[in-house]
Scaffold this motif. Structure first.
Motif, PDB file in Angstrom:
ATOM      1  N   ALA A 236     -39.313  13.323 -35.066  1.00  0.00           N
ATOM      2  CA  ALA A 236     -37.973  13.886 -35.242  1.00  0.00           C
ATOM      3  C   ALA A 236     -36.835  12.863 -35.184  1.00  0.00           C
TER       4      ALA A 236
ATOM      5  N   ASP B  13     -35.804  10.972 -40.847  1.00  0.00           N
ATOM      6  CA  ASP B  13     -34.945  10.748 -42.019  1.00  0.00           C
ATOM      7  C   ASP B  13     -34.968   9.288 -42.450  1.00  0.00           C
TER       8      ASP B  13
ATOM      9  N   THR C 182     -35.852  18.339 -40.524  1.00  0.00           N
ATOM     10  CA  THR C 182     -34.502  17.997 -40.068  1.00  0.00           C
ATOM     11  C   THR C 182     -33.430  18.528 -41.010  1.00  0.00           C
TER      12      THR C 182
ATOM     13  N   MET D  51     -37.141  19.054 -34.615  1.00  0.00           N
ATOM     14  CA  MET D  51     -36.730  18.886 -36.004  1.00  0.00           C
ATOM     15  C   MET D  51     -35.640  19.892 -36.362  1.00  0.00           C
TER      16      MET D  51
ATOM     17  N   LYS E  82     -32.040  19.244 -35.288  1.00  0.00           N
ATOM     18  CA  LYS E  82     -31.329  18.336 -36.197  1.00  0.00           C
ATOM     19  C   LYS E  82     -30.875  19.075 -37.450  1.00  0.00           C
TER      20      LYS E  82
END
Length: 212
Positions: A18, A22, A54, A76, A79
């Motif tokens: 997590a 990205d 996310t 996740m 976010k």
């Protein structure tokens, strides 16, 4: 079928991913994400994004497309929720922790189900796909983007060798196309409409089924 990935292991793996997901996977998976979103937006209506993670994809959908996003990983989704608030994504109806194999939605709830890089990371892919189809409206589309294992050659050998480590990280690198073929035949209520190779180097595929 005996599972070689368990739910608790997947949850732990994505809890670890997590904070950096990205950064690590954003660019690598971008074209596959954009391709599925383009198809979903053409369908429009109400879309279920399974494994929303996310929320990296949420802002790329058209604001006229209504989105419900689910994921098994609470870190996740936190976010994703922050992203929805920060960007004012009013078309996102719901973000919820949910098991992809046991979706808490009524039959025929969605015009399309999007699952990006999900099928190789669930304990029971066939039962999960069955539930995706269940929540689709008749004529709705199941839109997958996923790694499909090589049938032979050096890449196949690498995938088999890498598989034990990959399972600890939360996915199967050797997932064969034939497994999807067998599932569709057994299910009997879907028709394959597209299989398109995706970068990098065709290791991923965009796969579309229509609920008949």
């Amino acid at each position: 079928m005996v599972s070689d990935i368990d739910r608790a292991g997947v949850e732990k793996a994505y809890e670890r991913w997590a904070p950096v997901y990205d950064l690590v996977f954003g660019k690598v998976f971008d074209q596959g994400r954009q391709s599925t979103i383009a198809v979903a937006d053409r369908i429009g209506g109400r879309i279920l994004d399974v494994g929303v993670g996310t929320g990296l994809s949420l802002s790329d959908y058209s604001r006229t497309t209504r989105i419900c996003g689910v994921d098994i990983s609470e870190p996740m989704l936190r976010k994703a929720q922050n992203r929805v608030r920060a960007l004012g994504l009013g078309n996102v109806e719901l973000l919820a922790v949910m098991d992809a194999k046991n979706l808490a939605f009524k039959d025929g709830s969605f015009d399309a189900v999007v699952a990006q890089y999900v099928i190789t990371a669930v304990p029971d892919p066939e039962a999960t796909l069955d539930d995706f189809v269940r929540v689709l409206k008749p004529g709705g589309e199941l839109i997958l983007v996923n790694h499909i294992g090589a049938e032979s050659g050096p890449r196949r050998a690498f995938e088999l060798a890498f598989a034990p480590l990959a399972r600890r990280l939360g996915w199967r690198p050797e997932f064969p196309w034939q497994r999807l073929v067998n599932w569709a035949q057994k299910h009997g209520g879907v028709a394959l409409t597209e299989r398109r190779p995706m970068p990098p180097l065709g290791h991923f595929s965009l796969i579309r089924y229509r609920k008949t």
